[in-house]
Design a protein around this motif. Structure first.
Motif, PDB file in Angstrom:
ATOM      1  N   PHE A  93      -6.144  -3.410   9.884  1.00 42.84           N
ATOM      2  CA  PHE A  93      -7.040  -2.952   8.826  1.00 42.84           C
ATOM      3  C   PHE A  93      -6.818  -1.473   8.540  1.00 42.84           C
ATOM      4  O   PHE A  93      -6.593  -0.682   9.450  1.00 42.84           O
ATOM      5  CB  PHE A  93      -8.499  -3.168   9.224  1.00 42.84           C
ATOM      6  CG  PHE A  93      -8.913  -4.610   9.285  1.00 42.84           C
ATOM      7  CD1 PHE A  93      -9.181  -5.313   8.128  1.00 42.84           C
ATOM      8  CD2 PHE A  93      -9.035  -5.246  10.503  1.00 42.84           C
ATOM      9  CE1 PHE A  93      -9.557  -6.647   8.190  1.00 42.84           C
ATOM     10  CE2 PHE A  93      -9.414  -6.585  10.574  1.00 42.84           C
ATOM     11  CZ  PHE A  93      -9.673  -7.288   9.407  1.00 42.84           C
ATOM     12  N   LEU A  94      -6.897  -1.102   7.265  1.00 46.07           N
ATOM     13  CA  LEU A  94      -6.770   0.297   6.881  1.00 46.07           C
ATOM     14  C   LEU A  94      -8.116   0.994   7.045  1.00 46.07           C
ATOM     15  O   LEU A  94      -9.169   0.397   6.800  1.00 46.07           O
ATOM     16  CB  LEU A  94      -6.289   0.442   5.445  1.00 46.07           C
ATOM     17  CG  LEU A  94      -4.783   0.246   5.203  1.00 46.07           C
ATOM     18  CD1 LEU A  94      -4.383  -1.208   5.362  1.00 46.07           C
ATOM     19  CD2 LEU A  94      -4.386   0.747   3.813  1.00 46.07           C
TER      20      LEU A  94
ATOM     21  N   LEU B  74       7.400   0.608   2.056  1.00 46.84           N
ATOM     22  CA  LEU B  74       6.289   0.853   2.968  1.00 46.84           C
ATOM     23  C   LEU B  74       5.289  -0.280   2.799  1.00 46.84           C
ATOM     24  O   LEU B  74       4.806  -0.525   1.686  1.00 46.84           O
ATOM     25  CB  LEU B  74       5.627   2.205   2.667  1.00 46.84           C
ATOM     26  CG  LEU B  74       4.349   2.534   3.436  1.00 46.84           C
ATOM     27  CD1 LEU B  74       4.592   2.537   4.940  1.00 46.84           C
ATOM     28  CD2 LEU B  74       3.793   3.884   2.977  1.00 46.84           C
ATOM     29  N   VAL B  75       4.978  -0.968   3.901  1.00 44.92           N
ATOM     30  CA  VAL B  75       4.084  -2.129   3.834  1.00 44.92           C
ATOM     31  C   VAL B  75       2.922  -1.956   4.814  1.00 44.92           C
ATOM     32  O   VAL B  75       3.140  -1.789   6.021  1.00 44.92           O
ATOM     33  CB  VAL B  75       4.828  -3.440   4.171  1.00 44.92           C
ATOM     34  CG1 VAL B  75       3.885  -4.632   3.982  1.00 44.92           C
ATOM     35  CG2 VAL B  75       6.072  -3.598   3.304  1.00 44.92           C
TER      36      VAL B  75
ATOM     37  N   TYR C  18     -12.206   5.471   0.791  1.00 50.67           N
ATOM     38  CA  TYR C  18     -10.931   5.745   1.453  1.00 50.67           C
ATOM     39  C   TYR C  18      -9.832   4.829   0.925  1.00 50.67           C
ATOM     40  O   TYR C  18      -8.730   5.275   0.587  1.00 50.67           O
ATOM     41  CB  TYR C  18     -11.076   5.584   2.962  1.00 50.67           C
ATOM     42  CG  TYR C  18      -9.807   5.869   3.728  1.00 50.67           C
ATOM     43  CD1 TYR C  18      -9.418   7.171   4.006  1.00 50.67           C
ATOM     44  CD2 TYR C  18      -8.987   4.831   4.181  1.00 50.67           C
ATOM     45  CE1 TYR C  18      -8.258   7.443   4.707  1.00 50.67           C
ATOM     46  CE2 TYR C  18      -7.825   5.089   4.885  1.00 50.67           C
ATOM     47  CZ  TYR C  18      -7.469   6.393   5.145  1.00 50.67           C
ATOM     48  OH  TYR C  18      -6.299   6.668   5.833  1.00 50.67           O
ATOM     49  N   GLY C  19     -10.135   3.553   0.844  1.00 56.71           N
ATOM     50  CA  GLY C  19      -9.149   2.600   0.340  1.00 56.71           C
ATOM     51  C   GLY C  19      -8.803   2.854  -1.112  1.00 56.71           C
ATOM     52  O   GLY C  19      -7.633   2.707  -1.512  1.00 56.71           O
ATOM     53  N   GLN C  20      -9.786   3.253  -1.909  1.00 55.29           N
ATOM     54  CA  GLN C  20      -9.535   3.526  -3.328  1.00 55.29           C
ATOM     55  C   GLN C  20      -8.625   4.737  -3.500  1.00 55.29           C
ATOM     56  O   GLN C  20      -7.764   4.759  -4.382  1.00 55.29           O
ATOM     57  CB  GLN C  20     -10.850   3.754  -4.071  1.00 55.29           C
ATOM     58  CG  GLN C  20     -10.711   3.829  -5.589  1.00 55.29           C
ATOM     59  CD  GLN C  20     -10.065   2.596  -6.180  1.00 55.29           C
ATOM     60  OE1 GLN C  20     -10.496   1.474  -5.921  1.00 55.29           O
ATOM     61  NE2 GLN C  20      -9.009   2.779  -6.970  1.00 55.29           N
ATOM     62  N   LYS C  21      -8.788   5.730  -2.647  1.00 55.99           N
ATOM     63  CA  LYS C  21      -7.924   6.918  -2.724  1.00 55.99           C
ATOM     64  C   LYS C  21      -6.460   6.550  -2.458  1.00 55.99           C
ATOM     65  O   LYS C  21      -5.550   7.093  -3.097  1.00 55.99           O
ATOM     66  CB  LYS C  21      -8.395   7.971  -1.718  1.00 55.99           C
ATOM     67  CG  LYS C  21      -9.649   8.710  -2.150  1.00 55.99           C
ATOM     68  CD  LYS C  21     -10.028   9.785  -1.129  1.00 55.99           C
ATOM     69  CE  LYS C  21     -11.253  10.568  -1.582  1.00 55.99           C
ATOM     70  NZ  LYS C  21     -11.648  11.598  -0.587  1.00 55.99           N
ATOM     71  N   ILE C  22      -6.247   5.650  -1.515  1.00 59.12           N
ATOM     72  CA  ILE C  22      -4.876   5.213  -1.228  1.00 59.12           C
ATOM     73  C   ILE C  22      -4.298   4.483  -2.438  1.00 59.12           C
ATOM     74  O   ILE C  22      -3.146   4.723  -2.835  1.00 59.12           O
ATOM     75  CB  ILE C  22      -4.852   4.320   0.026  1.00 59.12           C
ATOM     76  CG1 ILE C  22      -5.101   5.179   1.267  1.00 59.12           C
ATOM     77  CG2 ILE C  22      -3.525   3.570   0.153  1.00 59.12           C
ATOM     78  CD1 ILE C  22      -5.085   4.436   2.575  1.00 59.12           C
ATOM     79  N   LEU C  23      -5.084   3.608  -3.034  1.00 57.52           N
ATOM     80  CA  LEU C  23      -4.622   2.895  -4.236  1.00 57.52           C
ATOM     81  C   LEU C  23      -4.334   3.865  -5.367  1.00 57.52           C
ATOM     82  O   LEU C  23      -3.336   3.707  -6.097  1.00 57.52           O
ATOM     83  CB  LEU C  23      -5.679   1.874  -4.678  1.00 57.52           C
ATOM     84  CG  LEU C  23      -5.931   0.693  -3.746  1.00 57.52           C
ATOM     85  CD1 LEU C  23      -7.077  -0.165  -4.278  1.00 57.52           C
ATOM     86  CD2 LEU C  23      -4.669  -0.155  -3.583  1.00 57.52           C
ATOM     87  N   ASN C  24      -5.176   4.879  -5.517  1.00 59.10           N
ATOM     88  CA  ASN C  24      -4.956   5.875  -6.568  1.00 59.10           C
ATOM     89  C   ASN C  24      -3.665   6.659  -6.340  1.00 59.10           C
ATOM     90  O   ASN C  24      -2.940   6.968  -7.299  1.00 59.10           O
ATOM     91  CB  ASN C  24      -6.142   6.843  -6.629  1.00 59.10           C
ATOM     92  CG  ASN C  24      -7.424   6.184  -7.115  1.00 59.10           C
ATOM     93  OD1 ASN C  24      -7.394   5.112  -7.704  1.00 59.10           O
ATOM     94  ND2 ASN C  24      -8.554   6.831  -6.884  1.00 59.10           N
TER      95      ASN C  24
ATOM     96  N   LEU D 213       3.236  -1.602  -0.509  1.00 55.47           N
ATOM     97  CA  LEU D 213       2.448  -2.819  -0.617  1.00 55.47           C
ATOM     98  C   LEU D 213       1.336  -2.823   0.420  1.00 55.47           C
ATOM     99  O   LEU D 213       1.563  -2.488   1.573  1.00 55.47           O
ATOM    100  CB  LEU D 213       3.343  -4.044  -0.399  1.00 55.47           C
ATOM    101  CG  LEU D 213       2.647  -5.410  -0.252  1.00 55.47           C
ATOM    102  CD1 LEU D 213       1.979  -5.813  -1.572  1.00 55.47           C
ATOM    103  CD2 LEU D 213       3.627  -6.477   0.208  1.00 55.47           C
ATOM    104  N   ILE D 214       0.141  -3.187  -0.012  1.00 54.36           N
ATOM    105  CA  ILE D 214      -0.950  -3.504   0.904  1.00 54.36           C
ATOM    106  C   ILE D 214      -1.145  -5.014   0.814  1.00 54.36           C
ATOM    107  O   ILE D 214      -1.566  -5.529  -0.223  1.00 54.36           O
ATOM    108  CB  ILE D 214      -2.247  -2.761   0.538  1.00 54.36           C
ATOM    109  CG1 ILE D 214      -2.023  -1.243   0.549  1.00 54.36           C
ATOM    110  CG2 ILE D 214      -3.373  -3.138   1.512  1.00 54.36           C
ATOM    111  CD1 ILE D 214      -3.222  -0.439   0.094  1.00 54.36           C
ATOM    112  N   THR D 215      -0.848  -5.719   1.873  1.00 52.91           N
ATOM    113  CA  THR D 215      -0.822  -7.181   1.802  1.00 52.91           C
ATOM    114  C   THR D 215      -2.208  -7.794   1.651  1.00 52.91           C
ATOM    115  O   THR D 215      -2.355  -8.897   1.135  1.00 52.91           O
ATOM    116  CB  THR D 215      -0.179  -7.785   3.068  1.00 52.91           C
ATOM    117  OG1 THR D 215      -1.006  -7.500   4.207  1.00 52.91           O
ATOM    118  CG2 THR D 215       1.226  -7.237   3.278  1.00 52.91           C
ATOM    119  N   GLY D 216      -3.252  -7.073   2.107  1.00 53.77           N
ATOM    120  CA  GLY D 216      -4.546  -7.703   2.256  1.00 53.77           C
ATOM    121  C   GLY D 216      -4.555  -8.502   3.552  1.00 53.77           C
ATOM    122  O   GLY D 216      -3.556  -8.560   4.282  1.00 53.77           O
TER     123      GLY D 216
END
Length: 285
Positions: A78-79, A105-106, A116-122, A134-137
């Motif tokens: 988990f991130l 990078l996976v 926190y997760g939104q910042k990584i996506l941004n 890629l973030i696999t979920g």
């Protein structure tokens, strides 16, 4: 953050016959937080890790849409802020690997559900990295193990450890992956011949250097992986760990048994026990 500043397991530990942990660091936290100079019934035992089944890497890469030329840097689990996933992303963007088409990078795990997760996506969007990061979920165990089979490098970072042990690090090591960690908490106790060890409070450019080093130096990368596998086989295999558990449990019970207290209790009984309730009272001494 209250859960980081204030531990709340004193009653559990105080009333335990014995305590088993996977690191000396956990014991050090106990002594530090509860101001106890020594706790004789604490036993450090190795983390149990089965050796994984060998998988055919080429077919797995095809299944997951990677080629044999792709260089995969993976982070498992988990991130979250304590995993320092954002620093890995920063290091990747700063490195030369960022510009190489074959480097991916996976993050093999569920993204953080908040800011926190939104910042990584941004950050991924800002740098047009949708094809490279890629973030696999959340993944099924089979997919998780597939990525363990094909990863070239793993990066498992921590901060603000509360004494926990990372199963993901041992997953990576047992699969012979060259793994980068930082010396936070129990991570610091892992043999540095078996992982690429960063300082606890590392700089982003230190991590950048590490992933570039492992990309450039195939011999070193493979040696780290082989050393890691040997460590798992010799220190963490179930047979060795089971013996450690057996010895620790037996020692804990032996140390906790107060024969003088038992004799005094029995001697104080005026009449022989008349029922199970009275017998249990003695047995609980």
């Amino acid at each position: 953050n209250a859960k980081l500043e204030f531990p709340c397991n004193f009653d559990i530990l105080k009333n335990s016959v014995g305590v088993l942990s996977h690191s000396e660091y956990s014991k050090e936290l106990f002594i530090k937080n509860y101001s106890l100079p020594e706790y004789n019934n604490w036993h450090v035992v190795s983390f149990i890790k089965n050796f994984p089944k060998i998988k055919e890497k080429e077919s797995i890469r095809n299944k997951l849409n990677y080629s044999n030329k792709d260089f995969l840097i993976c982070s498992f689990g988990f991130l979250g802020e304590t995993k320092q996933n954002h620093l890995l992303l920063e290091a990747f963007i700063s490195s030369k690997l960022y510009k190489l088409d074959n480097c991916k990078l996976v993050y093999v795990g569920e993204n953080h559900g908040g800011e926190y997760g939104q910042k990584i996506l941004n950050t991924i969007t800002k740098h047009n990295l949708e094809d490279k990061v890629l973030i696999t979920g959340w993944t099924e165990s089979e997919t998780f193990s597939d990525y363990l089979a094909i990863a070239d490098v793993s990066v498992q970072l921590r901060t603000q450890s509360r004494g926990e042990t990372s199963a993901a690090v041992f997953d990576c090591m047992s699969n012979g992956i060259a793994t980068i960690i930082n010396a936070n908490g129990s991570f610091a106790e892992i043999d540095t011949d078996c992982v690429y060890m960063l300082e606890d409070n590392f700089a982003v450019n230190d991590l950048q250097f590490a992933i570039e080093k492992l990309y450039d130096d195939e011999k070193y990368r493979k040696q780290l992986g082989e050393n890691a596998k040997k460590l798992i086989q010799t220190k963490h295999n179930p047979e060795i760990c089971a013996k450690q558990y057996f010895d620790a449990i037996e020692t804990a019970y032996k140390n906790s048994f107060d024969i003088n207290r038992l004799i005094s209790t029995i001697a104080s009984i005026e009449n022989l026990p008349q029922n199970d309730k009275e017998l249990m009272k003695i047995a609980e001494v």
